[in-house]
Design a protein around this motif. Structure first.
Motif, PDB file in Angstrom:
ATOM      1  N   VAL A 171      31.401  43.147  39.173  1.00  0.00           N
ATOM      2  CA  VAL A 171      30.531  41.756  39.685  1.00  0.00           C
ATOM      3  C   VAL A 171      31.241  40.499  40.037  1.00  0.00           C
ATOM      4  O   VAL A 171      30.318  40.288  41.214  1.00  0.00           O
ATOM      5  N   ALA A 172      31.613  40.667  39.284  1.00  0.00           N
ATOM      6  CA  ALA A 172      32.382  39.097  39.468  1.00  0.00           C
ATOM      7  C   ALA A 172      33.170  39.176  41.072  1.00  0.00           C
ATOM      8  O   ALA A 172      33.558  38.418  41.529  1.00  0.00           O
ATOM      9  N   GLU A 173      34.074  40.256  41.430  1.00  0.00           N
ATOM     10  CA  GLU A 173      33.979  40.453  42.938  1.00  0.00           C
ATOM     11  C   GLU A 173      33.044  40.086  44.122  1.00  0.00           C
ATOM     12  O   GLU A 173      33.944  39.261  44.664  1.00  0.00           O
ATOM     13  N   GLY A 174      31.876  40.712  43.479  1.00  0.00           N
ATOM     14  CA  GLY A 174      30.548  40.416  44.581  1.00  0.00           C
ATOM     15  C   GLY A 174      30.400  39.253  44.610  1.00  0.00           C
ATOM     16  O   GLY A 174      29.297  38.888  45.147  1.00  0.00           O
ATOM     17  N   LEU A 175      29.955  37.830  43.673  1.00  0.00           N
ATOM     18  CA  LEU A 175      30.218  36.890  43.715  1.00  0.00           C
ATOM     19  C   LEU A 175      30.852  36.336  44.178  1.00  0.00           C
ATOM     20  O   LEU A 175      30.367  34.898  44.070  1.00  0.00           O
ATOM     21  N   GLY A 176      31.514  36.647  44.444  1.00  0.00           N
ATOM     22  CA  GLY A 176      33.156  35.342  45.575  1.00  0.00           C
ATOM     23  C   GLY A 176      34.673  35.049  43.966  1.00  0.00           C
ATOM     24  O   GLY A 176      34.944  34.328  45.217  1.00  0.00           O
ATOM     25  N   GLY A 177      34.724  35.939  43.567  1.00  0.00           N
ATOM     26  CA  GLY A 177      35.981  35.956  42.799  1.00  0.00           C
ATOM     27  C   GLY A 177      36.984  36.991  42.801  1.00  0.00           C
ATOM     28  O   GLY A 177      36.647  37.121  43.098  1.00  0.00           O
ATOM     29  N   TYR A 178      38.103  36.399  41.933  1.00  0.00           N
ATOM     30  CA  TYR A 178      38.869  37.400  41.796  1.00  0.00           C
ATOM     31  C   TYR A 178      38.571  38.191  40.825  1.00  0.00           C
ATOM     32  O   TYR A 178      38.732  37.279  39.922  1.00  0.00           O
ATOM     33  N   SER A 179      39.386  39.266  40.855  1.00  0.00           N
ATOM     34  CA  SER A 179      38.947  39.560  39.454  1.00  0.00           C
ATOM     35  C   SER A 179      39.948  41.006  39.675  1.00  0.00           C
ATOM     36  O   SER A 179      40.292  41.571  40.509  1.00  0.00           O
ATOM     37  N   GLU A 180      40.273  41.472  38.102  1.00  0.00           N
ATOM     38  CA  GLU A 180      40.870  42.433  37.421  1.00  0.00           C
ATOM     39  C   GLU A 180      40.357  43.444  36.495  1.00  0.00           C
ATOM     40  O   GLU A 180      40.048  42.611  35.338  1.00  0.00           O
ATOM     41  N   LYS A 181      41.300  44.569  36.351  1.00  0.00           N
ATOM     42  CA  LYS A 181      40.494  44.999  34.749  1.00  0.00           C
ATOM     43  C   LYS A 181      41.674  45.891  34.405  1.00  0.00           C
ATOM     44  O   LYS A 181      42.864  45.962  34.999  1.00  0.00           O
ATOM     45  N   VAL A 182      41.898  45.716  32.808  1.00  0.00           N
ATOM     46  CA  VAL A 182      43.223  45.139  32.502  1.00  0.00           C
ATOM     47  C   VAL A 182      42.621  46.537  31.296  1.00  0.00           C
ATOM     48  O   VAL A 182      42.186  46.156  30.727  1.00  0.00           O
ATOM     49  N   GLU A 183      43.732  47.352  31.423  1.00  0.00           N
ATOM     50  CA  GLU A 183      43.702  48.433  30.259  1.00  0.00           C
ATOM     51  C   GLU A 183      45.157  48.899  29.680  1.00  0.00           C
ATOM     52  O   GLU A 183      44.123  49.140  29.052  1.00  0.00           O
TER      53      GLU A 183
END
Length: 544
Positions: free
Chosen positions: A494-506
């Motif tokens: 969602v964040a990527e689609g809204l124009g931001g940088y994003s990562e998922k951390v597990e």
């Protein structure tokens, strides 16, 4: 000129830089004409939250100003202003209003009768020639006394009428009252006579820019300092006399020293009783300083009271303490050693969670790693409502004024996102971080696009435990039968689609590197979101 242009000129004269807004309101273009930048959010509540964060970081010296359209805009903004009012934040709100001939006719929404309970002053600008006087009173109230929102509703017909180009307007000065000298003398005498006193510092010390005076006073009298949730960061939490902050949750040092205290000295605080405030146990001598006389003897009976600006009052207290002590400060080594011992014991109890390698990731590990990953002298952090607040408040160590924004006398989910955007605009040189849960993102997440579009490079750390943490206690049957407390979503996408940088951390080992990568993205001008897959944590360091 038109009346709405006069409003814009007055805002420019007052040094207003941004207008947090949602159309349609003719003030938006009027402000753009005089060089005030419109910042448009996706929702009215978020733009109020942004104005809130801007005012807070500026100590109210630079004020957040907001406008929305008549009717639905005012209706949608109510929650944001209610939160600001509960947390004592000065904001100027300038909504449109229906034409005067339509007042009193259902179903037109009118701000004046509806916003009276959540503003310091609300009025309708009913004639153009009243604009200078009403704007002057608005700014005077915003700068003086108890901080709170002020609203002026501008009807559409008034906005388009003419006003004399030569109108006179002079910005009002901030008025800062000092404490009564006899109250100062009596309070210091009581403090110095106490065997185990504690200083209880609130948001009023932040607004007064009184950190230096608070440090000097604490060191002079050798008394440890706790802060309220809203006052967190007013006293450096790495100071030997710091007990940290406490609200619904808090540090072990506050629990220890507040419990044993025989005197509590509230400075720049309301001493309100609420679920988000640590209660003061019975049997304490209470000294209460507030700028607002309505706070005194409200929820707690004050043995001594000082009404005045916290910075000025602290200066008076320092002078009086030096006089009563004969010029020499008290030795605080024993108190500092006790603080250190209690802090070490408390952290040792929590270290298994703070350094846990379990997966899903323990949220306490994220807070602990955030402390290590950033330069806390150059960072602003805020929480969101619910578990992220309760987990972050005790364990994130704030060491500079406004290095942390504590809030929560009202507890609206999603509030922290707009708050941190406003804070970043007020202090663009700082790394601005908001910690929120997946439920909070659901309330406000579309305004991450606002951060991207308006070039406000914040860092959002999201705890995704796919649940409303702890809510099974409130709806056990609904949760068991229908899974009502559980959530879902891929928020990094969602964040990527809204124009931001994003990562998922597990993986816990990836937390610090991910924060550092995200910070570089913000330094390049892009908002970033880290979706951290966390476990549902049920243990809390409670403030009582």
């Amino acid at each position: 000129m038109q009346a709405i242009d006069a409003v814009a000129q007055i805002l420019k004269t007052e040094g207003v830089e941004n207008l947090f807004c949602f159309p349609a309101n003719t003030l938006i273009d009027a402000c753009a004409k005089v060089g005030i930048r419109p910042i448009m959010a996706r929702t009215e509540r978020t733009l109020i939250n942004m104005a809130d964060g801007f005012s807070r970081i500026s100590n109210g010296d630079r004020l957040g100003v907001a406008c929305v359209q008549s009717g639905p805009g005012s209706e949608n903004a109510f929650g944001g202003l209610a939160q600001a009012f509960s947390d004592s934040v000065p904001i100027l709100m300038l909504p449109g209003g229906v034409a005067r001939r339509s007042h009193g006719i259902p179903t037109h929404f009118e701000a004046v009768p509806n916003y009276g309970g959540i503003t310091k002053w609300v009025a309708q600008v009913n004639f153009p020639d009243r604009i200078p006087a009403m704007m002057r009173r608005a700014f005077s109230l915003l700068r003086t006394g108890h901080p709170a929102p002020v609203m002026l509703e501008i009807p559409t017909d008034v906005a388009s009428e003419d006003i004399d180009d030569g109108f006179n307007y002079k910005p009002p000065e901030k008025i800062k009252p000092a404490g009564n000298p006899s109250d100062i003398t009596a309070s210091v005498k009581a403090l110095l006579a106490a065997e185990s006193p504690i200083l209880h510092a609130g948001q009023g010390v932040l607004y007064a820019d009184g950190t230096d005076e608070l440090i000097e006073f604490a060191e002079l009298v050798g008394v440890p300092v706790m802060t309220t949730m809203a006052g967190k960061s007013v006293f450096p939490e790495n100071h030997p006399l710091s007990l940290g902050a406490s609200g619904h949750t808090g540090t072990g040092m506050v629990k220890h020293f507040l419990g044993k205290a025989d005197l509590v000295f509230g400075l720049g605080c309301s001493l309100s009783q609420s679920v988000m405030s640590t209660p003061i146990p019975d049997g304490k001598v209470l000294i209460h300083n507030s700028i607002d006389e309505l706070d005194i003897n409200k929820d707690y009976a004050a043995d001594y009271a000082i009404i005045g600006d916290a910075k000025i009052v602290l200066g008076q207290l320092i002078d009086e303490a030096k006089k009563q002590l004969g010029g020499d400060g008290r030795d605080s080594d024993a108190v500092a050693e006790e603080v250190k011992t209690v802090k070490e014991q408390w952290l040792a109890e929590w270290m298994p969670k703070l350094t846990s390698d379990e997966t899903p990731i323990n949220p306490y590990r994220v807070v602990w790693d955030l402390n290590q990953a950033v330069d806390r002298t150059q960072t602003i952090v805020t929480h969101d409502s619910g578990n992220p607040r309760d987990q972050t408040l005790p364990f994130y160590e704030a060491i500079t004024p406004h290095g942390y924004i504590g809030w929560g006398k009202s507890t609206q989910l999603g509030y922290g996102l707009g708050l941190i955007m406003g804070a970043k605009m007020a202090a663009p040189e700082k790394l601005a971080v908001n910690i929120m849960g997946d439920a909070a993102f659901g309330m406000a997440g579309m305004d991450f696009e606002t951060a991207a579009r308006e070039r406000i490079p914040i860092l959002t750390i999201m705890f995704n435990n796919s649940a409303l943490g702890g809510y099974e206690k409130h709806m056990p049957v609904a949760t068991e039968r229908f899974r009502t407390k559980f959530l879902s979503g891929d928020y990094a996408k969602v964040a990527e689609g809204l124009g931001g940088y994003s990562e998922k951390v597990e993986n816990p080992a990836d937390i610090i590197p991910a924060i550092q990568r995200a910070q570089k993205e913000t330094e390049a001008g892009k908002p970033a979101l880290l979706e951290i897959i966390t476990r549902e944590e049920t243990d809390f360091s409670l403030g009582i």
